[in-house]
Design a protein around this motif. Sequence first.
Motif, PDB file in Angstrom:
ATOM      1  N   LEU A  28       0.562  -0.607  -0.182  1.00  0.00           N
ATOM      2  CA  LEU A  28       0.109  -0.401   0.190  1.00  0.00           C
ATOM      3  C   LEU A  28       0.655   1.229  -0.472  1.00  0.00           C
ATOM      4  O   LEU A  28       1.617   1.344   1.018  1.00  0.00           O
ATOM      5  CB  LEU A  28      -0.949   0.482   1.103  1.00  0.00           C
ATOM      6  CG  LEU A  28      -1.977   1.300   1.546  1.00  0.00           C
ATOM      7  CD1 LEU A  28      -3.232   0.667   1.993  1.00  0.00           C
ATOM      8  CD2 LEU A  28      -1.652   2.272   2.060  1.00  0.00           C
ATOM      9  N   SER A  29       0.676   2.135  -1.619  1.00  0.00           N
ATOM     10  CA  SER A  29       1.637   3.661  -0.785  1.00  0.00           C
ATOM     11  C   SER A  29       0.294   4.609  -1.240  1.00  0.00           C
ATOM     12  O   SER A  29      -0.414   4.839  -1.634  1.00  0.00           O
ATOM     13  CB  SER A  29       2.188   3.430  -1.409  1.00  0.00           C
ATOM     14  OG  SER A  29       1.833   3.139  -2.953  1.00  0.00           O
ATOM     15  N   ARG A  30       0.746   5.736  -0.710  1.00  0.00           N
ATOM     16  CA  ARG A  30       0.009   7.345  -0.673  1.00  0.00           C
ATOM     17  C   ARG A  30       0.058   7.737  -2.162  1.00  0.00           C
ATOM     18  O   ARG A  30       2.085   7.552  -2.251  1.00  0.00           O
ATOM     19  CB  ARG A  30       0.081   7.724   0.401  1.00  0.00           C
ATOM     20  CG  ARG A  30      -1.121   9.084   0.459  1.00  0.00           C
ATOM     21  CD  ARG A  30      -1.202  10.119   1.440  1.00  0.00           C
ATOM     22  NE  ARG A  30      -0.003   9.997   1.862  1.00  0.00           N
ATOM     23  CZ  ARG A  30      -0.100  10.266   3.135  1.00  0.00           C
ATOM     24  NH1 ARG A  30      -1.098  11.159   4.215  1.00  0.00           N
ATOM     25  NH2 ARG A  30       1.302  10.639   3.517  1.00  0.00           N
ATOM     26  N   LEU A  31      -0.122   8.039  -3.284  1.00  0.00           N
ATOM     27  CA  LEU A  31       0.948   8.508  -5.067  1.00  0.00           C
ATOM     28  C   LEU A  31       0.292   9.920  -5.002  1.00  0.00           C
ATOM     29  O   LEU A  31      -1.240  10.093  -4.131  1.00  0.00           O
ATOM     30  CB  LEU A  31      -0.040   7.963  -5.398  1.00  0.00           C
ATOM     31  CG  LEU A  31       0.506   7.801  -7.615  1.00  0.00           C
ATOM     32  CD1 LEU A  31       2.488   8.251  -6.899  1.00  0.00           C
ATOM     33  CD2 LEU A  31      -0.064   7.000  -7.897  1.00  0.00           C
ATOM     34  N   GLN A 111      -0.696  -5.663  -4.965  1.00  0.00           N
ATOM     35  CA  GLN A 111      -0.810  -7.544  -4.891  1.00  0.00           C
ATOM     36  C   GLN A 111       0.285  -7.949  -4.365  1.00  0.00           C
ATOM     37  O   GLN A 111       1.441  -7.390  -5.107  1.00  0.00           O
ATOM     38  CB  GLN A 111      -1.747  -8.182  -6.710  1.00  0.00           C
ATOM     39  CG  GLN A 111      -1.814  -9.517  -6.482  1.00  0.00           C
ATOM     40  CD  GLN A 111      -1.957  -9.940  -7.465  1.00  0.00           C
ATOM     41  OE1 GLN A 111      -1.700  -9.715  -8.400  1.00  0.00           O
ATOM     42  NE2 GLN A 111      -2.687 -11.554  -7.358  1.00  0.00           N
ATOM     43  N   ASN A 112       0.572  -8.871  -4.084  1.00  0.00           N
ATOM     44  CA  ASN A 112       1.964  -9.535  -2.885  1.00  0.00           C
ATOM     45  C   ASN A 112       2.714  -8.754  -3.439  1.00  0.00           C
ATOM     46  O   ASN A 112       4.291  -8.348  -3.470  1.00  0.00           O
ATOM     47  CB  ASN A 112       3.041 -10.094  -4.703  1.00  0.00           C
ATOM     48  CG  ASN A 112       1.873 -11.610  -5.696  1.00  0.00           C
ATOM     49  OD1 ASN A 112       0.860 -12.117  -4.600  1.00  0.00           O
ATOM     50  ND2 ASN A 112       1.144 -11.408  -7.056  1.00  0.00           N
ATOM     51  N   ALA A 113       2.610  -8.309  -1.988  1.00  0.00           N
ATOM     52  CA  ALA A 113       3.609  -7.085  -1.678  1.00  0.00           C
ATOM     53  C   ALA A 113       5.092  -7.220  -0.990  1.00  0.00           C
ATOM     54  O   ALA A 113       5.638  -8.560  -1.062  1.00  0.00           O
ATOM     55  CB  ALA A 113       3.373  -7.090  -0.292  1.00  0.00           C
ATOM     56  N   ALA A 235       5.053   5.840   6.823  1.00  0.00           N
ATOM     57  CA  ALA A 235       5.334   6.098   5.203  1.00  0.00           C
ATOM     58  C   ALA A 235       7.331   6.285   5.108  1.00  0.00           C
ATOM     59  O   ALA A 235       7.545   7.249   5.843  1.00  0.00           O
ATOM     60  CB  ALA A 235       4.588   7.303   4.939  1.00  0.00           C
ATOM     61  N   SER A 236       7.441   5.585   3.878  1.00  0.00           N
ATOM     62  CA  SER A 236       8.798   6.167   3.419  1.00  0.00           C
ATOM     63  C   SER A 236       8.411   6.915   2.354  1.00  0.00           C
ATOM     64  O   SER A 236       7.642   6.837   1.358  1.00  0.00           O
ATOM     65  CB  SER A 236       9.978   4.983   3.278  1.00  0.00           C
ATOM     66  OG  SER A 236       9.646   4.715   4.288  1.00  0.00           O
ATOM     67  N   PRO A 237       8.791   8.009   2.041  1.00  0.00           N
ATOM     68  CA  PRO A 237       8.598   8.538   0.681  1.00  0.00           C
ATOM     69  C   PRO A 237       9.684   8.285  -0.472  1.00  0.00           C
ATOM     70  O   PRO A 237      10.539   7.391   0.001  1.00  0.00           O
ATOM     71  CB  PRO A 237       9.015  10.242   1.029  1.00  0.00           C
ATOM     72  CG  PRO A 237       9.904  10.269   2.224  1.00  0.00           C
ATOM     73  CD  PRO A 237       9.880   9.589   3.202  1.00  0.00           C
ATOM     74  N   GLU A 249       5.767   1.000   4.190  1.00  0.00           N
ATOM     75  CA  GLU A 249       6.966  -0.091   4.421  1.00  0.00           C
ATOM     76  C   GLU A 249       7.649  -0.239   5.889  1.00  0.00           C
ATOM     77  O   GLU A 249       7.034  -1.517   6.568  1.00  0.00           O
ATOM     78  CB  GLU A 249       8.046  -0.337   3.785  1.00  0.00           C
ATOM     79  CG  GLU A 249       7.808  -0.347   2.149  1.00  0.00           C
ATOM     80  CD  GLU A 249       8.862   0.182   1.093  1.00  0.00           C
ATOM     81  OE1 GLU A 249       8.899  -0.627   0.306  1.00  0.00           O
ATOM     82  OE2 GLU A 249       9.986   0.888   1.480  1.00  0.00           O
ATOM     83  N   ARG A 250       7.373   0.323   6.986  1.00  0.00           N
ATOM     84  CA  ARG A 250       7.841   0.241   7.724  1.00  0.00           C
ATOM     85  C   ARG A 250       6.861  -0.212   8.948  1.00  0.00           C
ATOM     86  O   ARG A 250       5.578   0.494   9.077  1.00  0.00           O
ATOM     87  CB  ARG A 250       8.140   1.446   8.907  1.00  0.00           C
ATOM     88  CG  ARG A 250       9.738   1.503   7.771  1.00  0.00           C
ATOM     89  CD  ARG A 250      10.154   3.096   8.118  1.00  0.00           C
ATOM     90  NE  ARG A 250       9.984   4.112   7.622  1.00  0.00           N
ATOM     91  CZ  ARG A 250       9.136   5.111   8.892  1.00  0.00           C
ATOM     92  NH1 ARG A 250       8.999   4.568  10.245  1.00  0.00           N
ATOM     93  NH2 ARG A 250       8.450   5.598   8.748  1.00  0.00           N
TER      94      ARG A 250
END
Length: 255
Positions: A28-31, A111-113, A235-237, A249-250
């Motif tokens: 999952l990420s914010r874009l 899918q599939n991190a 969150a990691s930028p 990721e963390r």
Amino acid sequence: MSQHPQPTSPDAPAPAQGPPALPGGIGLSRLRVYDWPAAPESDGLCGGTPHLHLACTEAYAVTGGSGAVQTLTPEGFSSTPLTEGDLLWFTPGTVHRLVNHDGLRMIVLMQNAGLPEAGDAVLTFPSDVLADPAAYARAAALDPADPEGSARERRELAVSGFTELRNRLESGDTSALTELHAAALRLVSGHLPAWRARFELGPAAEVARTAAHLDALAEGDTSHLASASVHRGGASPAWGMCGRLDKYERTERAE
């Protein structure tokens, strides 16, 4: 959606077991989609870097702004509008390019991190670059001294390849995509053993864990519920392929 994935060595060790994964082992990420216009000789549209995934389905949950996603599939070219509240997903092999009309923002579910980060994304560079692994790696890499500049350069190169693919498809050349898929597989084939290890320790392990929980519940065993816990993601930028990312990721235990 990751920053350009850096393929791992086929002999890389399998990822270590860590805190619980996100539900279903997804990423999952914010874009925030790039607002850089493409070169006039392309189409001048603002947006991200066209690419495809070989093993992962991707979803967009739009949280603000407006834009579109351009796609190439065996059915041809399509442009799907995106506005706040929309949810859209596409399967492996779909060539996709995000277009930013006005502050397009979204949550990306992958899918599939672990697989996209390990190289399950191939950019639509021109065919001569796709045919040369060293040239592809150079074109896809971000320069630490100038990440924005190099992100813009790789986007331009991928848009030029995307335009070539679109033109071939619209002229009736159905081999355009099959050639791209074959080139993509050649680029990533050496990394498939490492992908398999990531999958087995990630999404596959999550499925097996759910199956074990269902078996236990069917037998009246609730012991796994005693290990209930709460976790927080950090969150990691990153400079992503399609825009500025905050990648979750963390993971840490919530206090």
